[in-house]
Write a protein that holds these residues in place. Structure first.
Motif, PDB file in Angstrom:
ATOM      1  N   GLN A   1       0.814  -1.217   0.000  1.00  0.00           N
ATOM      2  CA  GLN A   1       0.000   0.000   0.000  1.00  0.00           C
ATOM      3  C   GLN A   1       0.851   1.274   0.000  1.00  0.00           C
ATOM      4  O   GLN A   1       0.476   2.284   0.609  1.00  0.00           O
ATOM      5  N   GLY A   2       1.980   1.237  -0.674  1.00  0.00           N
ATOM      6  CA  GLY A   2       2.808   2.433  -0.789  1.00  0.00           C
ATOM      7  C   GLY A   2       3.413   2.916   0.510  1.00  0.00           C
ATOM      8  O   GLY A   2       3.868   4.062   0.600  1.00  0.00           O
ATOM      9  N   GLU A   3       3.480   2.021   1.511  1.00  0.00           N
ATOM     10  CA  GLU A   3       3.975   2.422   2.824  1.00  0.00           C
ATOM     11  C   GLU A   3       5.421   2.908   2.768  1.00  0.00           C
ATOM     12  O   GLU A   3       5.834   3.754   3.574  1.00  0.00           O
ATOM     13  N   GLY A   4       6.187   2.388   1.804  1.00  0.00           N
ATOM     14  CA  GLY A   4       7.596   2.755   1.754  1.00  0.00           C
ATOM     15  C   GLY A   4       7.900   4.028   1.001  1.00  0.00           C
ATOM     16  O   GLY A   4       9.051   4.509   1.043  1.00  0.00           O
ATOM     17  N   VAL A   5       6.906   4.620   0.329  1.00  0.00           N
ATOM     18  CA  VAL A   5       7.181   5.787  -0.514  1.00  0.00           C
ATOM     19  C   VAL A   5       7.755   6.963   0.281  1.00  0.00           C
ATOM     20  O   VAL A   5       8.771   7.558  -0.134  1.00  0.00           O
ATOM     21  N   PRO A   6       7.190   7.374   1.410  1.00  0.00           N
ATOM     22  CA  PRO A   6       7.799   8.496   2.150  1.00  0.00           C
ATOM     23  C   PRO A   6       9.247   8.224   2.548  1.00  0.00           C
ATOM     24  O   PRO A   6      10.089   9.142   2.506  1.00  0.00           O
ATOM     25  N   MET A   7       9.555   6.982   2.919  1.00  0.00           N
ATOM     26  CA  MET A   7      10.936   6.659   3.295  1.00  0.00           C
ATOM     27  C   MET A   7      11.856   6.671   2.083  1.00  0.00           C
ATOM     28  O   MET A   7      13.016   7.091   2.161  1.00  0.00           O
ATOM     29  N   LEU A   8      11.351   6.221   0.915  1.00  0.00           N
ATOM     30  CA  LEU A   8      12.137   6.294  -0.305  1.00  0.00           C
ATOM     31  C   LEU A   8      12.458   7.754  -0.659  1.00  0.00           C
ATOM     32  O   LEU A   8      13.576   8.074  -1.088  1.00  0.00           O
ATOM     33  N   ILE A   9      11.479   8.609  -0.479  1.00  0.00           N
ATOM     34  CA  ILE A   9      11.706  10.038  -0.754  1.00  0.00           C
ATOM     35  C   ILE A   9      12.782  10.587   0.172  1.00  0.00           C
ATOM     36  O   ILE A   9      13.682  11.331  -0.251  1.00  0.00           O
ATOM     37  N   GLN A  10      12.714  10.198   1.432  1.00  0.00           N
ATOM     38  CA  GLN A  10      13.720  10.661   2.391  1.00  0.00           C
ATOM     39  C   GLN A  10      15.112  10.162   2.008  1.00  0.00           C
ATOM     40  O   GLN A  10      16.100  10.914   2.079  1.00  0.00           O
ATOM     41  N   VAL A  11      15.206   8.908   1.587  1.00  0.00           N
ATOM     42  CA  VAL A  11      16.499   8.354   1.170  1.00  0.00           C
ATOM     43  C   VAL A  11      17.014   9.098  -0.064  1.00  0.00           C
ATOM     44  O   VAL A  11      18.196   9.451  -0.149  1.00  0.00           O
ATOM     45  N   ALA A  12      16.122   9.342  -1.025  1.00  0.00           N
ATOM     46  CA  ALA A  12      16.522  10.042  -2.251  1.00  0.00           C
ATOM     47  C   ALA A  12      16.991  11.467  -1.962  1.00  0.00           C
ATOM     48  O   ALA A  12      17.866  12.004  -2.649  1.00  0.00           O
ATOM     49  N   ARG A  13      16.416  12.084  -0.942  1.00  0.00           N
ATOM     50  CA  ARG A  13      16.793  13.460  -0.581  1.00  0.00           C
ATOM     51  C   ARG A  13      18.154  13.521   0.106  1.00  0.00           C
ATOM     52  O   ARG A  13      18.983  14.377  -0.216  1.00  0.00           O
ATOM     53  N   SER A  14      18.382  12.605   1.039  1.00  0.00           N
ATOM     54  CA  SER A  14      19.437  12.908   2.009  1.00  0.00           C
ATOM     55  C   SER A  14      20.454  11.808   2.278  1.00  0.00           C
ATOM     56  O   SER A  14      21.396  12.043   3.035  1.00  0.00           O
ATOM     57  N   ASN A  15      20.301  10.598   1.682  1.00  0.00           N
ATOM     58  CA  ASN A  15      21.285   9.571   1.995  1.00  0.00           C
ATOM     59  C   ASN A  15      22.659   9.975   1.466  1.00  0.00           C
ATOM     60  O   ASN A  15      22.784  10.510   0.367  1.00  0.00           O
ATOM     61  N   ARG A  16      23.685   9.691   2.218  1.00  0.00           N
ATOM     62  CA  ARG A  16      25.041  10.127   1.863  1.00  0.00           C
ATOM     63  C   ARG A  16      25.621   9.325   0.696  1.00  0.00           C
ATOM     64  O   ARG A  16      26.558   9.783   0.040  1.00  0.00           O
ATOM     65  N   ASN A  17      25.087   8.137   0.446  1.00  0.00           N
ATOM     66  CA  ASN A  17      25.619   7.256  -0.594  1.00  0.00           C
ATOM     67  C   ASN A  17      24.896   7.541  -1.920  1.00  0.00           C
ATOM     68  O   ASN A  17      23.694   7.350  -2.038  1.00  0.00           O
ATOM     69  N   SER A  18      25.639   7.974  -2.919  1.00  0.00           N
ATOM     70  CA  SER A  18      25.006   8.354  -4.187  1.00  0.00           C
ATOM     71  C   SER A  18      24.337   7.165  -4.873  1.00  0.00           C
ATOM     72  O   SER A  18      23.280   7.319  -5.510  1.00  0.00           O
TER      73      SER A  18
END
Length: 321
Positions: free
Chosen positions: A276-293
């Motif tokens: 049910q798209g539960e992971g989408v907000p976390m994916l957005i957060q990872v795409a914004r700010s994770n240090r690993n390109s």
């Protein structure tokens, strides 16, 4: 038909002697070779409680469509073990729900009565090294669905380190699918101590289908600490299928803390697998700010595959001039 034992006044020792003289199931089965062939030879045994069985053809690994007829809301207590013989050898073994009506399409069906579960398991164990998939897989699944501790003991033997990885895999699967608490304890030992990455991988899947509540905690522990990056990644993938706060926390923790980039990328994929798209907000957060390109790219990729309006809004934000 196996004779019923009456001791009468012969005394306990005489009675025990008569009981010991009863032929084994293997001996009783060999008598069937003197009868017309091909034929199906069957017997019934107590079945694992609560394990749904099916009536159509299958090997027990997946659910199928039941044949037309009554649907019994309470599962049967018995299962039917069926062996097809032709040319004086067993060509197929199946285990079928006790409430299924059998149709052998004109092939005779003969029954052996009063089979003890432990004797059945010992008999079926002689087929688990067969060259035939129909025989080998049928024997393992039939053993696993017996409501008897001897089935656990047999699966433990099959899962032990040995020359047949295929047999080990099947035993591990059934520990999770049908063997309850004892099966879970065996799987916990395997994922903790077995030297084979491949078998630990299979044990992770078996834990994912176990009904024991502690299975998720064991999967999380594997995702944190297994020496193999592949096994850690598989643990994350199957945790995503379980969902729940514990599973999501383990997946997020792997993205932040696992030392292996490939495991981090598998954890990103696991977020995409959450229902049910539960992971989408976390994916957005990872795409914004994770240090690993590489991890950020992976998150962007799976957001693009999600067709989720929140992902579209994120891309519009990122692409604004």
């Amino acid at each position: 038909m196996r004779p019923i034992l009456f001791c009468g006044g012969t005394g306990l020792l005489a009675c025990l002697s008569l009981a010991q003289a009863q032929p084994s199931l293997a001996e009783r089965f060999r008598e069937q070779y003197a009868q017309p062939q091909p034929a199906w030879v069957g017997y019934t045994v107590p079945a694992v409680p609560g394990h749904e069985q099916i009536c159509d053809y299958g090997n027990g690994y997946s659910q199928g469509v039941r044949a037309p007829g009554p649907v019994h809301l309470e599962p049967p207590e018995q299962a039917q073990v069926m062996l097809r013989i032709q040319d004086n050898r067993v060509g197929k073994i199946r285990i079928i729900s006790g409430d299924c009506q059998l149709d052998a399409d004109g092939v005779p069906i003969r029954w052996i009565r009063d089979v003890r579960p432990a004797g059945s398991i010992a008999f079926l164990a002689t087929f688990v090294t067969s060259d035939s998939d129909h025989v080998r897989d049928g024997a393992v699944s039939a053993i696993a669905l017996h409501a008897d501790a001897a089935a656990d003991e047999a699966l433990e033997r099959f899962a032990a380190p040995g020359p047949s990885e295929s047999l080990r895999e099947k035993a591990v699967f059934w520990m999770g699918a049908a063997r309850g608490r004892r099966g879970y304890e065996n799987l916990r030992r395997i994922v903790t101590a077995d030297a084979s990455d491949h078998i630990r991988d299979k044990a992770i899947f078996a834990l994912s289908i176990s009904k024991e509540p502690q299975a998720v905690d064991t999967m999380i522990a594997v995702a944190h600490s297994d020496a193999s990056s592949h096994v850690r990644g598989q643990a994350l993938f199957w945790l995503a299928q379980k969902a729940g706060k514990k599973a999501v926390g383990a997946i997020s923790g792997a993205i932040d803390n696992d030392p292996d980039t490939e495991v981090k990328k598998k954890a990103v994929f696991a977020l995409q697998q959450l229902p049910q798209g539960e992971g989408v907000p976390m994916l957005i957060q990872v795409a914004r700010s994770n240090r690993n390109s590489e991890v950020r790219k992976q998150a962007m990729f799976w957001l693009g595959q999600s067709n989720d309006p929140r992902a579209l809004a994120f891309f519009e934000e990122v692409l604004k001039p």
